[in-house]
Enzyme design. Structure first.
Site, PDB file in Angstrom:
ATOM      1  NE  ARG A  46      28.520 141.639 -35.482  1.00 31.97           N
ATOM      2  CZ  ARG A  46      27.663 140.614 -35.525  1.00 31.97           C
ATOM      3  NH1 ARG A  46      26.387 140.786 -35.209  1.00 31.97           N
ATOM      4  NH2 ARG A  46      28.069 139.430 -35.902  1.00 31.97           N
ATOM      5  NE  ARG A  78      23.149 131.668 -39.625  1.00 26.51           N
ATOM      6  CZ  ARG A  78      23.920 132.413 -38.850  1.00 26.51           C
ATOM      7  NH1 ARG A  78      24.995 131.889 -38.280  1.00 26.51           N
ATOM      8  NH2 ARG A  78      23.632 133.662 -38.626  1.00 26.51           N
ATOM      9  CD  GLU A 106      19.415 131.373 -35.402  1.00 28.39           C
ATOM     10  OE1 GLU A 106      20.004 131.211 -34.320  1.00 28.39           O
ATOM     11  OE2 GLU A 106      19.751 132.231 -36.230  1.00 28.39           O
ATOM     12  CG  ASN A 132      25.874 128.122 -38.454  1.00 30.49           C
ATOM     13  OD1 ASN A 132      26.546 128.833 -39.194  1.00 30.49           O
ATOM     14  ND2 ASN A 132      25.213 128.582 -37.406  1.00 30.49           N
ATOM     15  CG  HIS A 184      19.935 137.387 -35.904  1.00 29.65           C
ATOM     16  ND1 HIS A 184      20.117 138.493 -35.106  1.00 29.65           N
ATOM     17  CD2 HIS A 184      21.036 136.629 -35.769  1.00 29.65           C
ATOM     18  CE1 HIS A 184      21.295 138.417 -34.513  1.00 29.65           C
ATOM     19  NE2 HIS A 184      21.876 137.290 -34.909  1.00 29.65           N
TER      20      HIS A 184
END
Ligand code: AMP
Length: 416
Positions: free
Chosen positions: A259, A109, A402, A26, A198
């Site tokens: 965010r 990823r 993940e 990742n 996601h």
């Protein structure tokens, strides 16, 4: 596949059919996270993180998981190539080198796969070009992912490299959910639409929830709430995503750590015209200086709850704004799905914060939603139900994974 009976940490001259390990990478703009998994029992062999790449304070932390202590390297790591080489050295020191014939593939990823990639994909030159073509819609993420892929290819040119896209699970969204109501020609010319992110987590968690409930995923309508530092909700009908809260970029939707989530788009031109801010300054404001951190100075839910409990009003307002947005999405997605069988909490906040879970569903009894206080208070790393025994809608906490999902999808694709 040839039966594998030998010690998983041994090397040796075995055929590629014996390969059963997957390295998951990742790559972020200044970090690389990696995990090596043994797909025979889906266990972790090692994990690691290289952070602050390119700075003098770079750091690598490597954790062998089948014996041995975590190791740390401090000091400048110039770029992603050096980072990956350092990680490879650490793995080799544990007898898990990337030159091992037991390594089946590297799974990457990749944040943005646009509309083209709805499945995990073996990376060819053409695939890499398409990931590059998507850089304008993912300027922060895709370049780092590309660097990670190129570096891994240089280290093991013979090995299959697989891209697993964050957007893939959401490509099933119907047009009426994926399109913004803006001029169609302009939107299409610039590939402006809602992609969602996601996805690997939403896919994994919705499948695991079906297992927890002992029912086929095809029969279930779920709302999945991935609440980490980034946060997103999705509505999943019969295992397919029909709506999600992130859009063209991961900025849309829920209130997140840094965010803003949803704002009136006119806020951006207002800031430009009235406050004289540049596009980059507004980008930084909304992505890095907003959300919980913008509202109260902290983005860690533990710290926010501690402050709320001490009577801190700014933290309390930040918490209330976060919860209000979450509740709006639960209500909206209940309407989108028509019937909801399960609401599922996952990721750092969703898995660990009982107050968030309780507050998010408080007052939604009319929707059949309730949280049992005792069950909600239990701390566990296992999937579990937190709704009362006789609840109409199951409320669950399901830890996401993940890396395991990326490894599983990668292995399935290359293994025959
Ligand atoms: P993630 O992005 O999934 O790794 O989630 C990271 C976030 O999870 C942190 O910023 C915290 O806000 C939150 N978090 C982690 N542990 C806890 C905890 N024990 N209680 C509440 N929030 C937590």
């Amino acid at each position: 596949m040839t039966a594998v009976t030998t010690d998983p940490t041994s090397g040796g001259s075995r055929s590629m059919n014996d390969a059963h390990r997957v390295l998951v990478l990742n790559s972020g703009s200044s970090s690389v996270k990696y995990q090596l998994l043994d797909m025979r029992d889906r266990s972790r062999l090692a994990t690691g993180l290289v952070e602050r790449i390119g700075e003098s304070s770079s750091r690598l932390v490597h954790t062998p998981l089948k014996g041995g202590e975590p190791r740390e390297r401090a000091g400048r790591i110039a770029d992603h190539e050096e980072a990956l080489r350092a990680a490879a050295e650490e793995l080799a020191a544990d007898g898990l080198g990337l030159d091992s014939p037991e390594l089946a593939a590297i799974g990457h990823r990749v944040v943005h796969g646009g509309l083209k990639f709805s499945e995990p994909t073996v990376i060819t030159d053409e695939v890499l070009k398409e990931i590059e073509r998507l850089v304008p819609v993912a300027p922060l993420h895709n370049p780092a992912n590309i660097t990670g892929i190129r570096t891994a290819q240089a280290l093991r040119p013979d090995l299959p490299q697989v891209a697993v896209f964050d957007t893939a699970f959401h490509t099933t969204m119907p047009e009426h959910a994926a399109r913004y109501a803006i001029d169609v020609e302009t939107a299409d010319a610039h590939r402006i639409r809602r992609y969602g992110f996601h996805g690997t987590s939403h896919a994994y968690v919705s499948r695991r929830t079906a297992e927890l409930l002992g029912r086929p995923v095809a029969e279930l309508n779920m709302i999945v709430l991935h609440l980490g530092n980034g946060a997103s909700a999705s509505a999943v009908a019969g295992g397919r995503c029909v709506e999600t809260s992130m859009g063209l970029t991961p900025l849309e939707g829920l209130v997140m750590g840094t965010r803003s989530g949803d704002v009136d788009p006119a806020v951006t031109f207002h800031l430009k015209r009235v406050a004289g801010m540049s596009t980059d300054e507004i980008d930084t404001l909304l992505n890095k200086r907003s959300g919980l951190v913008g509202l109260c100075g902290d983005n860690d839910m533990r710290e926010i709850r501690r402050r709320v409990d001490e009577g801190d009003e700014r933290a309390a307002l930040a918490f209330d704004i976060y919860i209000h947005r979450l509740k709006k999405y639960v209500g909206a997605y209940s309407a989108v799905l028509g019937r909801v069988d399960a609401v599922v909490f996952t990721a750092g906040v969703g898995e660990n914060s009982a107050p968030v879970r309780e507050a998010a569903l408080a007052g939604l009894e009319g929707f059949g939603l309730a949280v049992d206080a005792d069950r909600n208070a239990v701390r566990s790393g296992e999937p579990r139900l937190i709704s009362p025994e006789d609840a109409r809608v199951a409320v669950a906490v399901v830890p996401t994974d993940e890396e395991l999902e990326i490894a599983g999808q990668t292995f399935e694709l290359v293994h025959n």
